[in-house]
Design an enzyme around this catalytic site. Sequence first.
Site, PDB file in Angstrom:
ATOM      1  N   LYS A  42       0.814  -1.192   0.000  1.00  0.00           N
ATOM      2  CA  LYS A  42       0.000   0.000   0.000  1.00  0.00           C
ATOM      3  C   LYS A  42       0.857   1.255   0.000  1.00  0.00           C
ATOM      4  O   LYS A  42       0.376   2.355  -0.257  1.00  0.00           O
ATOM      5  CB  LYS A  42      -0.860   0.067   1.267  1.00  0.00           C
ATOM      6  CG  LYS A  42      -1.757  -1.086   1.544  1.00  0.00           C
ATOM      7  CD  LYS A  42      -2.462  -0.842   2.909  1.00  0.00           C
ATOM      8  CE  LYS A  42      -2.760  -2.141   3.560  1.00  0.00           C
ATOM      9  NZ  LYS A  42      -3.219  -1.977   4.952  1.00  0.00           N
ATOM     10  N   GLY A  43       2.132   1.111   0.335  1.00  0.00           N
ATOM     11  CA  GLY A  43       2.986   2.271   0.591  1.00  0.00           C
ATOM     12  C   GLY A  43       3.045   3.282  -0.535  1.00  0.00           C
ATOM     13  O   GLY A  43       3.272   4.467  -0.314  1.00  0.00           O
ATOM     14  N   GLU A  98       7.269   2.646  -7.156  1.00  0.00           N
ATOM     15  CA  GLU A  98       7.527   2.099  -5.818  1.00  0.00           C
ATOM     16  C   GLU A  98       7.751   3.242  -4.829  1.00  0.00           C
ATOM     17  O   GLU A  98       8.201   4.322  -5.203  1.00  0.00           O
ATOM     18  CB  GLU A  98       8.788   1.227  -5.860  1.00  0.00           C
ATOM     19  CG  GLU A  98       8.611  -0.232  -5.517  1.00  0.00           C
ATOM     20  CD  GLU A  98       8.096  -0.572  -4.130  1.00  0.00           C
ATOM     21  OE1 GLU A  98       7.248   0.141  -3.563  1.00  0.00           O
ATOM     22  OE2 GLU A  98       8.536  -1.591  -3.595  1.00  0.00           O
ATOM     23  N   ASP A  99       7.449   2.963  -3.584  1.00  0.00           N
ATOM     24  CA  ASP A  99       7.714   3.968  -2.558  1.00  0.00           C
ATOM     25  C   ASP A  99       9.191   3.971  -2.174  1.00  0.00           C
ATOM     26  O   ASP A  99       9.840   5.001  -2.165  1.00  0.00           O
ATOM     27  CB  ASP A  99       6.812   3.755  -1.324  1.00  0.00           C
ATOM     28  CG  ASP A  99       6.792   2.311  -0.825  1.00  0.00           C
ATOM     29  OD1 ASP A  99       7.510   1.448  -1.385  1.00  0.00           O
ATOM     30  OD2 ASP A  99       6.054   2.020   0.132  1.00  0.00           O
ATOM     31  N   ASP A 102      14.633  -0.780  -0.712  1.00  0.00           N
ATOM     32  CA  ASP A 102      15.332  -0.979   0.553  1.00  0.00           C
ATOM     33  C   ASP A 102      16.294  -2.162   0.417  1.00  0.00           C
ATOM     34  O   ASP A 102      17.350  -2.035  -0.197  1.00  0.00           O
ATOM     35  CB  ASP A 102      14.264  -1.157   1.637  1.00  0.00           C
ATOM     36  CG  ASP A 102      14.825  -1.168   3.042  1.00  0.00           C
ATOM     37  OD1 ASP A 102      15.732  -0.383   3.326  1.00  0.00           O
ATOM     38  OD2 ASP A 102      14.344  -1.970   3.862  1.00  0.00           O
ATOM     39  N   ASP A 160       4.262   3.470   6.176  1.00  0.00           N
ATOM     40  CA  ASP A 160       3.652   3.225   7.489  1.00  0.00           C
ATOM     41  C   ASP A 160       4.632   2.684   8.509  1.00  0.00           C
ATOM     42  O   ASP A 160       5.692   2.160   8.176  1.00  0.00           O
ATOM     43  CB  ASP A 160       2.535   2.183   7.346  1.00  0.00           C
ATOM     44  CG  ASP A 160       3.087   0.775   7.126  1.00  0.00           C
ATOM     45  OD1 ASP A 160       3.887   0.591   6.183  1.00  0.00           O
ATOM     46  OD2 ASP A 160       2.761  -0.130   7.917  1.00  0.00           O
TER      47      ASP A 160
END
Length: 181
Positions: A42-43, A98-99, A102, A160
Site C-alpha cells: 500500500k505504501g 515504488e515507494d 530498501d 507506514d
Amino acid sequence: MEKNIKKVLLSQEQIEAKVEELAGYLRAEYADKNPIFIGVLKGVVIFFADMVRKMNFPCEIDFMCISSYGAGATTTGNVMVKKDISADIKGRHVVILEDIYDTGNSLTFVRDYLLSKEPASLKICTLLDKPERRKPGVTLKPEYVGFTIPNEFVVGYGLDFNEQYRNLPYIGVLKPEVYEK
Ligand code: 5GP
Ligand code: MG
C-alpha cells in the site's frame, strides 16, 4: 509536528518538486506508448496518485500487493503475491512505481514476476532509495530514483509503521522509542 516524529527528512515542498521532476521524465518517455503504471500496495498509493495525475497522455493504472515486511520493522526475505494485477501486460509498456527501494527483495521479486508476463518494456521509478540496506547479490537498478536516503526507518507520504502515519504529507523519521516498545 506529529509528536512521534523525530525529524522531517523530506518536506511536502521537497516531495512535490521531486514528483514534478520524475513525472517530467516519464512524460517525455511514455507520451506515445499508452503505458501501464503498476503500483505495489500500500505504501506507494500517495506517490502513485500524485505521479499519475501529472501524466497528460493515455495510460492505465494497476496494482499488486505482495507480502514483505509484515507488521514490524524487519524483513523476512519471503515475498508472495497477495493481490495480482488485473491487466494483461503482455506486449505493453510497464512502469513500476515504488515507494522505497530498501533491501531489494520486493522490487526484485516484482520485476521478475512482471517480466515473466512478457511486457514490451519494463522500467522502475522509486521515490526513495536506501542503498545501505541492500542485500548482497541484489543487482537491480531502478531507472528513476527520487531521493537517496540514509539508513533510517521513515514514515509518511504513504509509508507506514504498523499501518499508521501513511497520511502524513511529509516523510519523517520516527522516534526510536515508538518502535522499540
Ligand atoms: P525491500 O523489499 O526493498 O526491503 O522493502 C521494500 C518495502 O519495505 C517497501 O515497499 C516498504 O513497504 C517497506 N520499507 C522499507 N523501508 C522502509 C522504511 O524506511 N519505512 C517504511 N515505512 N517502510 C519501509
Ligand atoms: Mg510497508
